[in-house]
Design a protein around this motif. Structure first.
Motif, PDB file in Angstrom:
ATOM      1  N   ASN A   1       0.869  -1.179   0.000  1.00  0.00           N
ATOM      2  CA  ASN A   1       0.000   0.000   0.000  1.00  0.00           C
ATOM      3  C   ASN A   1       0.907   1.230   0.000  1.00  0.00           C
ATOM      4  OD1 ASN A   1      -2.245  -1.704   0.174  1.00  0.00           O
ATOM      5  ND2 ASN A   1      -2.214  -1.678   2.409  1.00  0.00           N
ATOM      6  N   LEU A   2       1.449   1.567  -1.170  1.00  0.00           N
ATOM      7  CA  LEU A   2       2.537   2.546  -1.241  1.00  0.00           C
ATOM      8  C   LEU A   2       2.069   3.961  -0.918  1.00  0.00           C
ATOM      9  CD1 LEU A   2       4.234   1.163  -4.480  1.00  0.00           C
ATOM     10  CD2 LEU A   2       4.800   0.677  -2.103  1.00  0.00           C
ATOM     11  N   HIS A   3       0.896   4.349  -1.383  1.00  0.00           N
ATOM     12  CA  HIS A   3       0.412   5.701  -1.084  1.00  0.00           C
ATOM     13  C   HIS A   3       0.121   5.861   0.399  1.00  0.00           C
ATOM     14  CE1 HIS A   3      -0.338   5.512  -5.480  1.00  0.00           C
ATOM     15  NE2 HIS A   3      -0.065   6.805  -5.431  1.00  0.00           N
ATOM     16  N   LYS A   4      -0.418   4.819   1.039  1.00  0.00           N
ATOM     17  CA  LYS A   4      -0.651   4.884   2.481  1.00  0.00           C
ATOM     18  C   LYS A   4       0.676   4.919   3.241  1.00  0.00           C
ATOM     19  CE  LYS A   4      -5.174   2.625   2.444  1.00  0.00           C
ATOM     20  NZ  LYS A   4      -5.966   1.491   2.946  1.00  0.00           N
TER      21      LYS A   4
ATOM     22  N   ARG B   1      13.185   9.447  12.663  1.00  0.00           N
ATOM     23  CA  ARG B   1      13.144  10.215  11.424  1.00  0.00           C
ATOM     24  C   ARG B   1      13.870   9.488  10.295  1.00  0.00           C
ATOM     25  NH1 ARG B   1      16.014  14.501  11.725  1.00  0.00           N
ATOM     26  NH2 ARG B   1      16.825  14.370  13.856  1.00  0.00           N
ATOM     27  N   LEU B   2      14.991   8.800  10.635  1.00  0.00           N
ATOM     28  CA  LEU B   2      15.727   8.020   9.636  1.00  0.00           C
ATOM     29  C   LEU B   2      14.828   6.939   9.028  1.00  0.00           C
ATOM     30  CD1 LEU B   2      18.452   7.283   8.283  1.00  0.00           C
ATOM     31  CD2 LEU B   2      18.885   5.781  10.220  1.00  0.00           C
ATOM     32  N   LYS B   3      14.080   6.198   9.884  1.00  0.00           N
ATOM     33  CA  LYS B   3      13.181   5.156   9.373  1.00  0.00           C
ATOM     34  C   LYS B   3      12.088   5.758   8.494  1.00  0.00           C
ATOM     35  CE  LYS B   3      13.823   2.113  13.385  1.00  0.00           C
ATOM     36  NZ  LYS B   3      13.137   1.490  14.551  1.00  0.00           N
ATOM     37  N   ALA B   4      11.537   6.890   8.921  1.00  0.00           N
ATOM     38  CA  ALA B   4      10.462   7.509   8.146  1.00  0.00           C
ATOM     39  C   ALA B   4      10.949   7.924   6.758  1.00  0.00           C
ATOM     40  CB  ALA B   4       9.902   8.715   8.912  1.00  0.00           C
ATOM     41  N   TYR B   5      12.152   8.545   6.697  1.00  0.00           N
ATOM     42  CA  TYR B   5      12.682   8.953   5.387  1.00  0.00           C
ATOM     43  C   TYR B   5      12.938   7.747   4.488  1.00  0.00           C
ATOM     44  CZ  TYR B   5      13.350  13.867   6.679  1.00  0.00           C
ATOM     45  OH  TYR B   5      13.154  15.170   7.014  1.00  0.00           O
ATOM     46  N   VAL B   6      13.517   6.675   5.056  1.00  0.00           N
ATOM     47  CA  VAL B   6      13.855   5.498   4.247  1.00  0.00           C
ATOM     48  C   VAL B   6      12.582   4.834   3.722  1.00  0.00           C
ATOM     49  CG1 VAL B   6      14.856   3.195   4.335  1.00  0.00           C
ATOM     50  CG2 VAL B   6      16.068   5.099   5.369  1.00  0.00           C
ATOM     51  N   ARG B   7      11.546   4.688   4.584  1.00  0.00           N
ATOM     52  CA  ARG B   7      10.315   4.028   4.134  1.00  0.00           C
ATOM     53  C   ARG B   7       9.585   4.859   3.093  1.00  0.00           C
ATOM     54  NH1 ARG B   7       8.745   2.155  10.307  1.00  0.00           N
ATOM     55  NH2 ARG B   7      10.365   0.556  10.468  1.00  0.00           N
ATOM     56  N   ARG B   8       9.543   6.175   3.305  1.00  0.00           N
ATOM     57  CA  ARG B   8       8.879   7.002   2.312  1.00  0.00           C
ATOM     58  C   ARG B   8       9.667   7.022   1.001  1.00  0.00           C
ATOM     59  NH1 ARG B   8       7.472  13.246   3.578  1.00  0.00           N
ATOM     60  NH2 ARG B   8       9.684  13.494   3.103  1.00  0.00           N
ATOM     61  N   GLY B   9      11.011   7.079   1.095  1.00  0.00           N
ATOM     62  CA  GLY B   9      11.817   7.044  -0.116  1.00  0.00           C
ATOM     63  C   GLY B   9      11.659   5.738  -0.879  1.00  0.00           C
ATOM     64  N   THR B  10      11.571   4.612  -0.133  1.00  0.00           N
ATOM     65  CA  THR B  10      11.364   3.319  -0.780  1.00  0.00           C
ATOM     66  C   THR B  10      10.033   3.282  -1.515  1.00  0.00           C
ATOM     67  OG1 THR B  10      12.670   2.256   0.964  1.00  0.00           O
ATOM     68  CG2 THR B  10      11.268   0.845  -0.384  1.00  0.00           C
ATOM     69  N   ALA B  11       8.950   3.824  -0.873  1.00  0.00           N
ATOM     70  CA  ALA B  11       7.638   3.854  -1.520  1.00  0.00           C
ATOM     71  C   ALA B  11       7.671   4.725  -2.782  1.00  0.00           C
ATOM     72  CB  ALA B  11       6.592   4.374  -0.535  1.00  0.00           C
TER      73      ALA B  11
END
Length: 405
Positions: A325-328, A351-361
């Motif tokens: 669910n990439l947009h979510k 913040r590091l995890k948030a950036y990496v997960r959003r960048g991956t999506a």
């Protein structure tokens, strides 16, 4: 490895250069053409064509046409002259790499500027549309006010005419009544004189004649109370919109029922289930065994209880990433970054995890420029992380077109 295209042809005039690059199977929707003042690249896997012009070219006037497996470049020189060679043969690999990086950075900056310009144009169009709608609404309101004023004027005029007619009728009635009473008085006087002549001596003068009429008493004044049906929207019937009003009332009732239902569901939970931290730990256990949907349900309940905990959004973004669910995933990571403010060392890992997960999506959605921005933001938090460096370099290569997606 890409196949470098060498068998191209070129011609020139004092102002223009014409280059024909044969690329088998090239189509306009598939080829990736990059053109700057000092660098030209055509990337159509597995074919790759690169050119470092001898002198700068005018990008705005230049063009490229793709068709029948051939790419035709029409390049305008910034300064009219005849070139001895097409490309600069004295450039080494480092200089070529710098030119490539500058060209890619310039293209990315131009794309960003174009996006900002489109956003500005969109806002201006929306503002213009809003102004037009407001103007139309104002004209409609004035038109309605004019109609109302005309109706009020007509009603006042009719009321005045009615009052005048009523006054005239009342005056006529009063005159008729006065005439009738005077006629009766005259008749009564005549009858009295006749009766006085014919009366016997024992008749009392105080007796009234039988022909005199007795009028009933005047009715008392009173007020009548009228109760009108109450309305939610105090609008005149000729101006009301009953269908829209009923729809709005139904939506309000449904929203109130949803809020009451949600509060009742939370009240029915156990004490530990009302604790967002307990729900977060439960979601972590479910995530560890691969039950991502159940983990999302637990985190949803935690967010409904307290929507100000960034860890809940961060963990839910990981679950959505697993579920594709990439947009979510992007929405939850963005919400976590909003709550993780101000940026301090204590929340650096989150913040590091948030950036990496959003960048991956973003990369999974083939939005590589946005994905690279998030990975670079993560590298600013942890510059020595080799995995982040490797992934960021791969994304750069995909953007530059040196490897296929």
């Amino acid at each position: 490895m890409p196949i470098m295209v060498k068998d191209f042809t070129w011609q020139q005039t004092e102002k223009e250069i014409y280059i024909s690059v044969p690329v088998k199977g090239a189509k306009a929707c598939q080829s990736n053409v990059l053109c700057t003042e000092d660098y030209i690249k055509v990337n159509f896997p597995p074919f790759l064509f690169e050119l470092f012009p001898l002198l700068p070219i005018d990008v705005d006037k230049s063009s490229a046409k793709i068709g029948n497996g051939v790419i035709l470049f029409t390049l305008h020189k910034q300064e009219p002259s005849i070139w001895d060679t097409l490309s600069n043969a004295n450039m080494d690999k480092d200089a070529m790499q710098k030119v490539r990086e500058k060209a890619i950075a310039r293209v990315q900056e131009k794309a960003k500027e174009d996006a900002e310009a489109r956003a500005i144009r969109k806002r201006e169009n929306e503002k213009y549309s809003l102004e037009v709608m407001m103007k139309i609404d104002e004209e409609e309101r004035k038109r309605i006010e004019t109609i109302k004023e005309e109706e009020r004027w007509k009603a006042s005029e009719e009321l005045e005419r009615f009052k005048e007619q009523r006054t005239e009728e009342e005056q006529r009635k009063i005159q008729k009544e006065q005439q009738r009473r005077e006629e009766e008085k005259r008749k009564n006087a005549i009858n009295k004189s006749k009766n006085a002549n014919n009366q016997k001596p024992h008749l009392q003068a105080s007796e009234k004649p039988a022909s005199e009429k007795i009028l009933p008493p005047t009715r008392k004044c009173c007020s009548i109370q009228i109760q009108f049906t109450p309305r939610v929207f105090p609008t005149a019937v000729r101006e009301s919109r009953l269908a829209e009003e009923e729809e709005w009332l139904q939506k309000q009732a449904a929203a109130r029922r949803a809020i009451i239902t949600e509060s009742l569901e939370i009240q029915d939970l156990k004490e530990e289930e009302k604790n967002p931290e307990w729900l977060k730990d439960k979601a972590n256990k479910l995530f560890a065994v691969g039950d991502y949907l159940a983990a999302v349900d637990a985190l949803n309940l935690g967010i409904r209880i307290n929507d100000k905990i960034p860890g809940l959004y961060l963990n839910r973004s990981a679950c959505h990433l697993k579920l594709r669910n990439l947009h979510k995933t992007i929405d939850d990571a963005s919400k976590a970054l909003e709550l993780l403010t101000p940026p301090v060392p204590d929340n650096a890992a989150a913040r590091l995890k948030a950036y990496v997960r959003r960048g991956t999506a973003f990369c999974e959605l083939e939005l590589y420029v946005q994905g690279l921005e998030d990975y670079e933001a993560a590298l600013k938090i942890d510059p020595a992380n080799p995995t982040l460096k490797s992934d960021a370099q791969k994304i750069r290569c995909v953007i530059q077109g040196s490897i296929s997606d």
